[in-house]
Design a protein around this motif. Structure first.
Motif, PDB file in Angstrom:
ATOM      1  N   LEU A  76       0.823  -1.208   0.000  1.00  0.00           N
ATOM      2  CA  LEU A  76       0.000   0.000   0.000  1.00  0.00           C
ATOM      3  C   LEU A  76       0.857   1.258   0.000  1.00  0.00           C
ATOM      4  O   LEU A  76       0.717   2.105  -0.876  1.00  0.00           O
ATOM      5  CB  LEU A  76      -0.928  -0.016   1.214  1.00  0.00           C
ATOM      6  CG  LEU A  76      -1.926   1.121   1.343  1.00  0.00           C
ATOM      7  CD1 LEU A  76      -2.804   1.224   0.113  1.00  0.00           C
ATOM      8  CD2 LEU A  76      -2.780   0.922   2.583  1.00  0.00           C
ATOM      9  N   VAL A  77       1.742   1.392   0.958  1.00  0.00           N
ATOM     10  CA  VAL A  77       2.651   2.544   1.051  1.00  0.00           C
ATOM     11  C   VAL A  77       4.013   2.011   1.467  1.00  0.00           C
ATOM     12  O   VAL A  77       4.122   1.287   2.456  1.00  0.00           O
ATOM     13  CB  VAL A  77       2.158   3.580   2.087  1.00  0.00           C
ATOM     14  CG1 VAL A  77       3.138   4.734   2.205  1.00  0.00           C
ATOM     15  CG2 VAL A  77       0.768   4.096   1.739  1.00  0.00           C
ATOM     16  N   SER A  78       5.047   2.379   0.722  1.00  0.00           N
ATOM     17  CA  SER A  78       6.399   1.934   1.068  1.00  0.00           C
ATOM     18  C   SER A  78       7.294   3.137   1.326  1.00  0.00           C
ATOM     19  O   SER A  78       7.034   4.236   0.842  1.00  0.00           O
ATOM     20  CB  SER A  78       6.978   1.062  -0.047  1.00  0.00           C
ATOM     21  OG  SER A  78       7.109   1.809  -1.230  1.00  0.00           O
ATOM     22  N   GLU A  79       8.335   2.895   2.091  1.00  0.00           N
ATOM     23  CA  GLU A  79       9.303   3.944   2.422  1.00  0.00           C
ATOM     24  C   GLU A  79      10.449   3.882   1.424  1.00  0.00           C
ATOM     25  O   GLU A  79      10.992   2.810   1.174  1.00  0.00           O
ATOM     26  CB  GLU A  79       9.820   3.727   3.839  1.00  0.00           C
ATOM     27  CG  GLU A  79       8.722   3.702   4.876  1.00  0.00           C
ATOM     28  CD  GLU A  79       9.056   2.838   6.077  1.00  0.00           C
ATOM     29  OE1 GLU A  79      10.241   2.549   6.303  1.00  0.00           O
ATOM     30  OE2 GLU A  79       8.110   2.441   6.772  1.00  0.00           O
ATOM     31  N   VAL A  85      10.840   9.666   1.708  1.00  0.00           N
ATOM     32  CA  VAL A  85       9.716   9.715   0.780  1.00  0.00           C
ATOM     33  C   VAL A  85       8.844   8.485   0.997  1.00  0.00           C
ATOM     34  O   VAL A  85       9.348   7.376   1.172  1.00  0.00           O
ATOM     35  CB  VAL A  85      10.221   9.751  -0.685  1.00  0.00           C
ATOM     36  CG1 VAL A  85       9.083   9.663  -1.668  1.00  0.00           C
ATOM     37  CG2 VAL A  85      11.043  11.011  -0.926  1.00  0.00           C
ATOM     38  N   LEU A  86       7.519   8.698   0.984  1.00  0.00           N
ATOM     39  CA  LEU A  86       6.572   7.588   1.052  1.00  0.00           C
ATOM     40  C   LEU A  86       5.975   7.391  -0.329  1.00  0.00           C
ATOM     41  O   LEU A  86       5.446   8.326  -0.931  1.00  0.00           O
ATOM     42  CB  LEU A  86       5.472   7.881   2.074  1.00  0.00           C
ATOM     43  CG  LEU A  86       5.946   8.065   3.513  1.00  0.00           C
ATOM     44  CD1 LEU A  86       4.792   8.451   4.408  1.00  0.00           C
ATOM     45  CD2 LEU A  86       6.623   6.801   4.016  1.00  0.00           C
ATOM     46  N   LYS A  87       6.090   6.176  -0.846  1.00  0.00           N
ATOM     47  CA  LYS A  87       5.629   5.851  -2.199  1.00  0.00           C
ATOM     48  C   LYS A  87       4.280   5.141  -2.115  1.00  0.00           C
ATOM     49  O   LYS A  87       4.150   4.138  -1.417  1.00  0.00           O
ATOM     50  CB  LYS A  87       6.665   4.960  -2.885  1.00  0.00           C
ATOM     51  CG  LYS A  87       6.447   4.759  -4.334  1.00  0.00           C
ATOM     52  CD  LYS A  87       6.864   5.989  -5.092  1.00  0.00           C
ATOM     53  CE  LYS A  87       7.193   5.638  -6.522  1.00  0.00           C
ATOM     54  NZ  LYS A  87       7.815   6.705  -7.214  1.00  0.00           N
ATOM     55  N   ILE A  88       3.289   5.661  -2.836  1.00  0.00           N
ATOM     56  CA  ILE A  88       1.954   5.073  -2.879  1.00  0.00           C
ATOM     57  C   ILE A  88       1.967   3.923  -3.882  1.00  0.00           C
ATOM     58  O   ILE A  88       2.436   4.079  -5.005  1.00  0.00           O
ATOM     59  CB  ILE A  88       0.904   6.134  -3.287  1.00  0.00           C
ATOM     60  CG1 ILE A  88       0.948   7.341  -2.328  1.00  0.00           C
ATOM     61  CG2 ILE A  88      -0.488   5.532  -3.364  1.00  0.00           C
ATOM     62  CD1 ILE A  88       0.666   7.020  -0.893  1.00  0.00           C
TER      63      ILE A  88
END
Length: 175
Positions: A76-79, A85-88
């Motif tokens: 779902l969301v990764s660092e 930065v948080l990647k969707i």
């Protein structure tokens, strides 16, 4: 005093009322047990209308905010970039709830801000209250697409209180 023809209609009316009541009970039971199962599961493993919540804790490295998930869901969301930065990872609606608290309040100078950006576009902005050293809760619902990235920045030189700074994300499937 009722007529004899009226007396003969009473059993038929009682039978009719009983029949209608039975049909009504059957329809209600069928509706709530067989015909109404709620929304069907989506391709993401979540029910339509249901959400998934993620909480991120902030740490500070060289005056930059880094995020780490308390209950990670890499699908779902990764660092990325070490948590900066948080990647969707999925399309959907995201309720973003952010609070940034500073270690100490600068009493002089200009108003200090916290920005949440998506691809260099500011999607949320909060101002540091000089009495509480915090933005308070800043929240917004944003439609985000897979591949989008989120970054939180503060005015240069401000140190955050890691135990009071957090980002909560609630994901909702887009119908």
């Amino acid at each position: 005093m009722p007529q004899s023809t009226q007396h003969s209609l009473i059993p038929f009316l009682l039978l009719w009322i009983a029949l209608l009541s039975i049909v009504q009970v059957v329809v209600i039971v069928v509706f709530f047990t067989v015909g109404h199962h709620g929304p069907s599961p989506s391709e993401h493993g979540l029910l339509l209308g249901k959400g998934k919540m993620l909480t991120f804790k902030a740490t500070e490295v060289n005056r930059e905010m880094k995020w780490s998930a308390k209950s990670p869901d890499e699908g779902l969301v990764s660092e990325e970039e070490g948590g900066k930065v948080l990647k969707i990872r999925r399309d959907g609606y995201f309720f973003l709830n952010l609070q940034v608290t500073l270690s100490s309040c600068p009493k002089v100078g200009s108003q200090h801000t916290v920005l949440m950006k998506r691809a260099d576009k500011v999607i949320m902005q909060g101002w540091i209250n000089k009495e509480t050293c915090s933005t308070g809760l800043v929240g917004k619902v944003e439609e985000l697409y897979a591949g989008s990235s989120l970054e939180v920045t503060t005015t240069a030189g401000l140190s955050i209180n890691e135990s009071l700074t957090h980002l909560d994300i609630i994901y909702m499937v887009r119908p």
